[in-house]
Scaffold this active site. Sequence first.
Site, PDB file in Angstrom:
ATOM      1  N   ASP A 102      35.379   7.994 -31.968  1.00 25.32           N
ATOM      2  CA  ASP A 102      34.993   8.836 -30.832  1.00 25.32           C
ATOM      3  C   ASP A 102      35.506  10.239 -31.103  1.00 25.32           C
ATOM      4  OD1 ASP A 102      34.133   9.811 -28.340  1.00 25.32           O
ATOM      5  OD2 ASP A 102      34.554   7.905 -27.372  1.00 25.32           O
ATOM      6  N   TRP A 137      19.344  38.987 -19.598  1.00 29.11           N
ATOM      7  CA  TRP A 137      20.331  37.991 -20.040  1.00 29.11           C
ATOM      8  C   TRP A 137      21.619  38.662 -20.457  1.00 29.11           C
ATOM      9  CZ3 TRP A 137      22.865  36.561 -24.670  1.00 29.11           C
ATOM     10  CH2 TRP A 137      22.546  37.320 -25.807  1.00 29.11           C
ATOM     11  N   SER A 167      32.700  25.139 -19.861  1.00 33.35           N
ATOM     12  CA  SER A 167      32.159  23.943 -20.509  1.00 33.35           C
ATOM     13  C   SER A 167      32.181  24.094 -22.026  1.00 33.35           C
ATOM     14  CB  SER A 167      30.740  23.707 -20.003  1.00 33.35           C
ATOM     15  OG  SER A 167      30.015  22.913 -20.886  1.00 33.35           O
ATOM     16  N   SER A 168      31.721  25.254 -22.517  1.00 33.19           N
ATOM     17  CA  SER A 168      31.659  25.443 -23.968  1.00 33.19           C
ATOM     18  C   SER A 168      33.048  25.471 -24.584  1.00 33.19           C
ATOM     19  CB  SER A 168      30.962  26.768 -24.306  1.00 33.19           C
ATOM     20  OG  SER A 168      29.649  26.729 -23.879  1.00 33.19           O
ATOM     21  N   HIS A 251      26.954  39.004 -30.447  1.00 32.49           N
ATOM     22  CA  HIS A 251      26.484  38.737 -31.789  1.00 32.49           C
ATOM     23  C   HIS A 251      27.005  37.417 -32.359  1.00 32.49           C
ATOM     24  CE1 HIS A 251      24.127  39.427 -35.273  1.00 32.49           C
ATOM     25  NE2 HIS A 251      25.104  38.793 -35.873  1.00 32.49           N
ATOM     26  N   TYR A 255      24.927  33.531 -33.757  1.00 38.76           N
ATOM     27  CA  TYR A 255      25.242  32.567 -34.820  1.00 38.76           C
ATOM     28  C   TYR A 255      25.625  31.223 -34.248  1.00 38.76           C
ATOM     29  CZ  TYR A 255      24.306  36.175 -38.012  1.00 38.76           C
ATOM     30  OH  TYR A 255      23.631  37.125 -38.690  1.00 38.76           O
ATOM     31  N   HIS A 301      23.593  46.446 -31.675  1.00 44.05           N
ATOM     32  CA  HIS A 301      22.791  46.356 -30.447  1.00 44.05           C
ATOM     33  C   HIS A 301      22.880  47.650 -29.652  1.00 44.05           C
ATOM     34  CE1 HIS A 301      22.010  42.036 -30.874  1.00 44.05           C
ATOM     35  NE2 HIS A 301      23.206  42.010 -31.433  1.00 44.05           N
ATOM     36  N   THR A 326      23.263  34.996 -45.154  1.00 48.60           N
ATOM     37  CA  THR A 326      22.173  34.312 -44.458  1.00 48.60           C
ATOM     38  C   THR A 326      21.042  34.015 -45.440  1.00 48.60           C
ATOM     39  OG1 THR A 326      22.798  35.663 -42.557  1.00 48.60           O
ATOM     40  CG2 THR A 326      20.784  34.390 -42.364  1.00 48.60           C
ATOM     41  N   LYS A 329      21.505  31.067 -48.036  1.00 45.07           N
ATOM     42  CA  LYS A 329      21.212  29.715 -47.565  1.00 45.07           C
ATOM     43  C   LYS A 329      19.744  29.377 -47.793  1.00 45.07           C
ATOM     44  CE  LYS A 329      24.374  28.580 -43.846  1.00 45.07           C
ATOM     45  NZ  LYS A 329      25.588  28.888 -44.528  1.00 45.07           N
ATOM     46  N   ARG A 448      10.093  46.408 -23.767  1.00 43.35           N
ATOM     47  CA  ARG A 448      10.442  45.107 -23.198  1.00 43.35           C
ATOM     48  C   ARG A 448      10.590  45.270 -21.704  1.00 43.35           C
ATOM     49  NH1 ARG A 448      16.081  43.452 -26.039  1.00 43.35           N
ATOM     50  NH2 ARG A 448      15.785  41.551 -24.849  1.00 43.35           N
TER      51      ARG A 448
HETATM   52  C1  HEM Z   1      19.524  38.343 -40.910  1.00 47.92           C
HETATM   53  C2  HEM Z   1      20.322  38.407 -39.928  1.00 47.92           C
HETATM   54  C3  HEM Z   1      20.100  39.255 -38.680  1.00 47.92           C
HETATM   55  C4  HEM Z   1      20.111  40.607 -38.576  1.00 47.92           C
HETATM   56  C5  HEM Z   1      20.324  41.588 -39.689  1.00 47.92           C
HETATM   57  C6  HEM Z   1      19.871  40.919 -37.177  1.00 47.92           C
HETATM   58  C7  HEM Z   1      19.827  42.194 -36.652  1.00 47.92           C
HETATM   59  C8  HEM Z   1      19.588  42.485 -35.323  1.00 47.92           C
HETATM   60  C9  HEM Z   1      19.641  43.795 -34.743  1.00 47.92           C
HETATM   61  C10 HEM Z   1      19.984  45.068 -35.500  1.00 47.92           C
HETATM   62  C11 HEM Z   1      19.329  43.683 -33.426  1.00 47.92           C
HETATM   63  C12 HEM Z   1      19.279  44.813 -32.399  1.00 47.92           C
HETATM   64  C13 HEM Z   1      17.909  45.278 -32.197  1.00 47.92           C
HETATM   65  C14 HEM Z   1      17.814  46.209 -31.025  1.00 47.92           C
HETATM   66  O1  HEM Z   1      18.142  45.806 -29.905  1.00 47.92           O
HETATM   67  O2  HEM Z   1      17.386  47.338 -31.242  1.00 47.92           O
HETATM   68  C15 HEM Z   1      19.086  42.303 -33.161  1.00 47.92           C
HETATM   69  C16 HEM Z   1      18.740  41.797 -31.934  1.00 47.92           C
HETATM   70  C17 HEM Z   1      18.763  40.462 -31.641  1.00 47.92           C
HETATM   71  N1  HEM Z   1      18.966  39.423 -32.520  1.00 47.92           N
HETATM   72 FE1  HEM Z   1      19.210  39.606 -34.513  1.00 47.92          FE
HETATM   73  N2  HEM Z   1      19.715  39.766 -36.485  1.00 47.92           N
HETATM   74  C18 HEM Z   1      19.856  38.724 -37.363  1.00 47.92           C
HETATM   75  C19 HEM Z   1      19.804  37.382 -37.066  1.00 47.92           C
HETATM   76  C20 HEM Z   1      19.693  36.886 -35.790  1.00 47.92           C
HETATM   77  C21 HEM Z   1      19.846  35.511 -35.451  1.00 47.92           C
HETATM   78  C22 HEM Z   1      20.179  34.391 -36.425  1.00 47.92           C
HETATM   79  C23 HEM Z   1      19.657  35.412 -34.110  1.00 47.92           C
HETATM   80  C24 HEM Z   1      19.702  34.208 -33.217  1.00 47.92           C
HETATM   81  C25 HEM Z   1      19.469  33.010 -33.557  1.00 47.92           C
HETATM   82  C26 HEM Z   1      19.388  36.728 -33.610  1.00 47.92           C
HETATM   83  C27 HEM Z   1      19.131  37.013 -32.279  1.00 47.92           C
HETATM   84  C28 HEM Z   1      18.959  38.263 -31.801  1.00 47.92           C
HETATM   85  C29 HEM Z   1      18.733  38.543 -30.404  1.00 47.92           C
HETATM   86  C30 HEM Z   1      18.687  37.510 -29.267  1.00 47.92           C
HETATM   87  C31 HEM Z   1      18.589  39.918 -30.299  1.00 47.92           C
HETATM   88  C32 HEM Z   1      18.219  40.711 -29.071  1.00 47.92           C
HETATM   89  C33 HEM Z   1      19.288  40.892 -28.091  1.00 47.92           C
HETATM   90  C34 HEM Z   1      18.723  41.600 -26.915  1.00 47.92           C
HETATM   91  O3  HEM Z   1      18.605  42.822 -26.983  1.00 47.92           O
HETATM   92  O4  HEM Z   1      18.405  40.937 -25.930  1.00 47.92           O
HETATM   93  N3  HEM Z   1      19.408  37.612 -34.664  1.00 47.92           N
HETATM   94  N4  HEM Z   1      19.248  41.580 -34.338  1.00 47.92           N
HETATM   95 CU   LIG Z   2      23.388  41.100 -33.304  1.00 49.40          CU
END
Ligand code: HEM
Ligand SMILES: [Cu+2]
Lengths: 631, 219
Positions: A102, A137, A167-168, A251, A255, A301, A326, A329, A448
């Site tokens: 368990d 969000w 919870s987490s 951020h 992950y 961001h 990343t 992989k 958006r």
């Molecule tokens: C190769 C790797 C990644 C890079 C270089 C990257 C880079 C970025 C950058 C620079 C932004 C900001 C964009 C902006 O708002 O102008 C962003 C937004 C975002 N990324 Fe990624 N990202 C990566 C992987 C991921 C992964 C693995 C996830 C989730 C599973 C993810 C989820 C998000 C989300 C949810 C946002 C938007 C947040 C929001 O403004 O609501 N990203 N990413």
């Molecule tokens: Cu990020």
Amino acid sequence: MATTAATPSYEQTGIWSWITTVDHKRIGALYLYTALFFFMFGGLEAGVIRWQLAQPNQHIVSAELYNQLFTMHGTTMIFLAVMPLSAAFFNFLIPLQIGARDVAFPRLNAFSYWVYVLGGTFMTLPIFFNTAPNGGWFGYAPLTTLPFSSGLNIDFWVMGLQILGISSLAAAFNFITTIINMRAPGMTLMRMPVFTWMSFVVQFLLVLAFPVITIALVFLLFDRFFGTNFYEIAAGADPLLWQHLFWVFGHPEVYILILPAFGLVSEILPTFSRKPLFGYNVVVYSGIMIGFLGFGVWAHHMFAVGMGATADTIFALTTMLIGIPTGVKIFNWIATMWGGQIRFTAAMKFAIGLIALFTIGGISGVMHSSPPADLQQTDTYFVVAHFHYVLFGGSIMGIFGGIYFYYPKITGRYMSEVLGTWHFWCTFIAMNLTFFPMHFSGMLGMPRRIYTYDAGQGWDTFNLISSIGTGLLILSTLIFVVNFLKSRKSGEVAPGDAWGAGTLEWTIPSPPPDYNFAEIPFVTSRYPLWDLKHPERTSGIAHSAPDVMTITDAHATPVHEEMGHKTAAELGIPMPFNTVKPLIAAAALVAMFGGLLFMHTNQFAVAMTITIGSASLFVGTLYAWLTSPLE
Amino acid sequence: MASAVAEVHEHTHYTTTGLDNRKVAIWAFIGSECMLFMSLISTYLIYKGKSIVGPFPHEAWTDPSGHVFKPILNIPVTSQSTFVLLMSSLVMVLALAAVENRGKPGYQGTLLGNSKLWLAATAALGATFLGYQAYEFTSFVHEGLTIHTNLFGSSFFTLTGFHGAHVTAGVLWLLTLLSIDIKRGLTPKDALLVDICALYWHFVDVVWIAIFTLVYLIK
Ligand code: HEM
Ligand SMILES: [Cu+2]
């Protein structure tokens, strides 16, 4: 074999046994069902959003309701669907993969689940009363402070996230301890299955990232309820404080969302390529690396807020850097398939789908790691396209793959491969139809979070395609639901080793007996079951001779396939008692936060009565819980 | 086979590292708490000197009507409470030693082996610290600093309040151990219960050292 019906070998049945269960497999199943429900709910919210945006100048929902819809869609998908779906696998799989009976703290585990269900319900119900959270969000303060958001909407969000964080965190302490301390003899860290490894990294991210958002939320809660000045610009507050705190959490959070899916495909691909994972060490170390770097990129961001050239440059560089582990992989997975004898099961299709779609999302991520490019892309649909490719194309595809793969282990029956294939292709096509056009509408400047838009800006066709895609996505999810429910009753019966896989969870019957392992195995390599059945596959990886094992530690026996159907009592294995205390403690905790809401309706006495009453109940239950024996 | 398996279960306390699960978990918990306090302390430091109106921590402030507010922080008094909290850590060590070495020469029936005394003393010192904090908070309020007044007030009371809440939880925990000790006596087998409480207690102390240095001593 296919004629004997698979009945779970749990010794207990009935609803009360589920409410009081402390068995990690049952809790995992509860997480799975609940999170799938929230996944559908969040999907329906998305459906309404896309319906509204299908054509210019539509008024299917009001601007106000639209705000609630996109806020709850994002919050639901992240905190109530993807994270708990991952938690379902943490619960079900981690003990099985490391050869434990368990988790370290079974009752704490039940507590985590109940806090999640009650907190999720708490946050979801207001949408039926038009008072759902409506600040996005990421809930940017000062927008979410009282002067700008006076309704109860944001209160539900603040309290809800606070509850879910508990919870987490509780779950993370539990799994860290489980993985560090409950591994079977010989299960060294570098022999752990990759899913367990990625989960291990995720637990550290949870433990280190959640406290930061907890504090950001505490500040917001205090500002809203007790009149502090944390986000009060007139008092000199920094308008970026929230953004920094949120993204220091945010951020690592992305992950937290993707690594479990990476773990799942790292189990699926070797199994169906019939060879060990290519570059196990590299996959593990790059996962750890992602975990570390994940804390150093948050300000990507915030490129648009004017942090200055130095900060922008640093965060651009760290963001580009994180693309490397990343990307590594991806190559490992491709090399795993290379030269393998591939079986294209539904699970395998979803795993390959992840590789393809996540790569697209990764590339757009690296595109906006460059601040000048990001200034064009930020807050447009381009970013929406990015994070749906990583989240839907990555996390959800991986999780679907995981469900097809582990369904036989969980239920004792296979899901239908025919329906699974339909589900895969529909999802794959619909997903691209929905999200690929968003790259273009975004590049053409569509922001958006607008509830409607004027015709003639070049966005109309792209939006229509996206909306059609969404309709198809909902349909393909229905195929999944039918498959999921039907296979439960009439799926083909699965043996313990349902897919010819190599890790420990496949050495025990499907579904596993409540004690998991009748005899604790000792492990001499990464793929113990393949050592037994397909030694030619594992001849290239490291083994230790059984005689150097310190088997006396736990009276372990060599890995073998367990076929027995004995009960824990017959085997003399002590099982933890069922208990309802975790549920009571969880309910008290949620009521404690919920009570505060009455302060905003000026019922101070009611608020204090509920909050202090439930706090006392919580502490009382905790004492009762800790002083009652586990087994 | 069944008998061989039954035998296994006399060893249910086997763990990979040899440490008890609760000990591993408390370390994970403390790691998480570090981030919690880091966020609080960083916010306090970011907001240092950003308040638009006084009173201020280290400087006097005259409001528009000419009323003069003294610097708020009273370092001599807080040095006393800091000393009290540090001493509580020392006594906590003695409490743990008393439980671990129960029955050994030098501990049996001696002052050193009186775990009840040391547990009670730790709790009492913790409570004294909380008394100091209550005094500090009320006198600040009298001097015109509340949680609403300015950024300093908000971030100061939240940070130290959070720490105070942790001390309170620690005192309750110690009192619980004390009541177990009185009811049935803590034996070396229970040392782990005291050990994890001690880890938490020392952690809360260390956090206070950080707060005292960064908030009170550095101008
Ligand atoms: C190769 C790797 C990644 C890079 C270089 C990257 C880079 C970025 C950058 C620079 C932004 C900001 C964009 C902006 O708002 O102008 C962003 C937004 C975002 N990324 Fe990624 N990202 C990566 C992987 C991921 C992964 C693995 C996830 C989730 C599973 C993810 C989820 C998000 C989300 C949810 C946002 C938007 C947040 C929001 O403004 O609501 N990203 N990413
Ligand atoms: Cu990020």
